[in-house]
Design a protein around this motif. Structure first.
Motif, mmCIF file in Angstrom:
data_model
loop_
_atom_site.group_PDB
_atom_site.id
_atom_site.type_symbol
_atom_site.label_atom_id
_atom_site.label_comp_id
_atom_site.label_asym_id
_atom_site.label_seq_id
_atom_site.Cartn_x
_atom_site.Cartn_y
_atom_site.Cartn_z
ATOM 1 N N VAL A 13 0.843 -1.201 0.000
ATOM 2 C CA VAL A 13 0.000 0.000 0.000
ATOM 3 C C VAL A 13 0.880 1.253 0.000
ATOM 4 N N PHE A 14 1.904 1.275 0.845
ATOM 5 C CA PHE A 14 2.841 2.403 0.886
ATOM 6 C C PHE A 14 3.482 2.618 -0.485
ATOM 7 N N LEU A 15 3.948 1.540 -1.109
ATOM 8 C CA LEU A 15 4.594 1.660 -2.417
ATOM 9 C C LEU A 15 3.609 2.148 -3.480
ATOM 10 N N HIS A 16 2.393 1.633 -3.447
ATOM 11 C CA HIS A 16 1.380 2.062 -4.409
ATOM 12 C C HIS A 16 1.114 3.562 -4.282
ATOM 13 N N LEU A 68 4.368 -8.869 -7.828
ATOM 14 C CA LEU A 68 5.528 -8.091 -7.394
ATOM 15 C C LEU A 68 6.689 -8.225 -8.375
ATOM 16 N N ASP A 69 6.806 -9.370 -9.043
ATOM 17 C CA ASP A 69 7.820 -9.521 -10.088
ATOM 18 C C ASP A 69 7.566 -8.525 -11.221
ATOM 19 N N MET A 70 6.302 -8.382 -11.602
ATOM 20 C CA MET A 70 5.960 -7.439 -12.675
ATOM 21 C C MET A 70 6.248 -6.002 -12.243
ATOM 22 N N MET A 99 1.942 0.416 -10.485
ATOM 23 C CA MET A 99 0.802 0.580 -9.582
ATOM 24 C C MET A 99 -0.246 -0.508 -9.777
ATOM 25 N N THR A 100 -0.483 -0.923 -11.012
ATOM 26 C CA THR A 100 -1.437 -2.006 -11.277
ATOM 27 C C THR A 100 -0.973 -3.299 -10.603
ATOM 28 N N SER A 101 0.311 -3.582 -10.724
ATOM 29 C CA SER A 101 0.859 -4.796 -10.105
ATOM 30 C C SER A 101 0.792 -4.723 -8.584
ATOM 31 N N LEU A 102 1.074 -3.562 -8.028
ATOM 32 C CA LEU A 102 0.999 -3.405 -6.567
ATOM 33 C C LEU A 102 -0.447 -3.523 -6.079
ATOM 34 N N ALA A 107 -4.492 -6.783 -3.245
ATOM 35 C CA ALA A 107 -5.765 -7.515 -3.287
ATOM 36 C C ALA A 107 -5.551 -8.974 -2.904
ATOM 37 N N ARG A 108 -4.495 -9.565 -3.403
ATOM 38 C CA ARG A 108 -4.220 -10.969 -3.081
ATOM 39 C C ARG A 108 -3.798 -11.133 -1.623
ATOM 40 N N LEU A 109 -3.047 -10.186 -1.104
ATOM 41 C CA LEU A 109 -2.631 -10.275 0.295
ATOM 42 C C LEU A 109 -3.813 -10.111 1.237
ATOM 43 N N SER A 110 -4.791 -9.289 0.847
ATOM 44 C CA SER A 110 -5.948 -9.063 1.713
ATOM 45 C C SER A 110 -6.974 -10.178 1.605
ATOM 46 N N GLY A 111 -6.775 -11.077 0.638
ATOM 47 C CA GLY A 111 -7.705 -12.183 0.476
ATOM 48 C C GLY A 111 -8.847 -11.859 -0.459
ATOM 49 N N LYS A 112 -8.883 -10.632 -0.976
ATOM 50 C CA LYS A 112 -9.914 -10.269 -1.946
ATOM 51 C C LYS A 112 -9.539 -10.889 -3.281
#
Length: 133
Positions: A13-16, A68-70, A99-102, A107-112
């Motif tokens: 989130v910070f990086l985004h 994160l690789d992207m 930003m799209t990748s972040l 979303a994946r980390l939050s489980g959404k």
């Protein structure tokens, strides 16, 4: 959410937000698409290092590493051409891809549920479309 997963989430989130602020600054500072982009190289290097650490920390979470690789890939391309060797349009393209990748990683980390891969073009197709711009 585990502590490690939570920390990765907030780092993403910070990086985004940081890359979003940079993109807004780039868009506000230039008048034409051919104007060289004058990013702060030290700020971009600091964010790149943080993105790399985030990617390393995400190794146990396979569903997050591809996003994160992207982001790391596009950040590396941006860093290789900055400052002033890249025009505003290309700079904005790389920042949007980061930003799209972040956003996908958060979303994946939050489980959404993240957008399905069927809805997005493959990395090869994205690269080809970028090369033909």
């Amino acid at each position: 959410m585990t502590t490690e997963r939570s920390q990765l989430y907030y780092t993403c989130v910070f990086l985004h937000v940081s890359f979003q602020a940079i993109q807004r600054s780039v868009e506000a500072s230039s008048r034409s698409d051919n104007t060289p982009c004058w990013l702060d190289g030290q700020l971009l290097q600091m964010l790149s290092n943080e993105l790399w650490r985030c990617r390393q920390g995400a190794a146990p979470f396979r569903e997050v590493t591809q996003a994160l690789d992207m982001a790391t890939y596009h950040c590396g391309l941006l860093m290789a051409q900055c400052p002033a060797a890249v025009n505003r349009r290309l700079c904005t393209h790389h920042l949007s891809a980061i930003m799209t990748s972040l956003k996908e990683a958060t979303a994946r980390l939050s489980g959404k549920t993240a957008p399905s891969t069927a809805d997005r073009p493959s990395p090869g197709r994205r690269l080809r479309s970028w090369l033909w711009r």
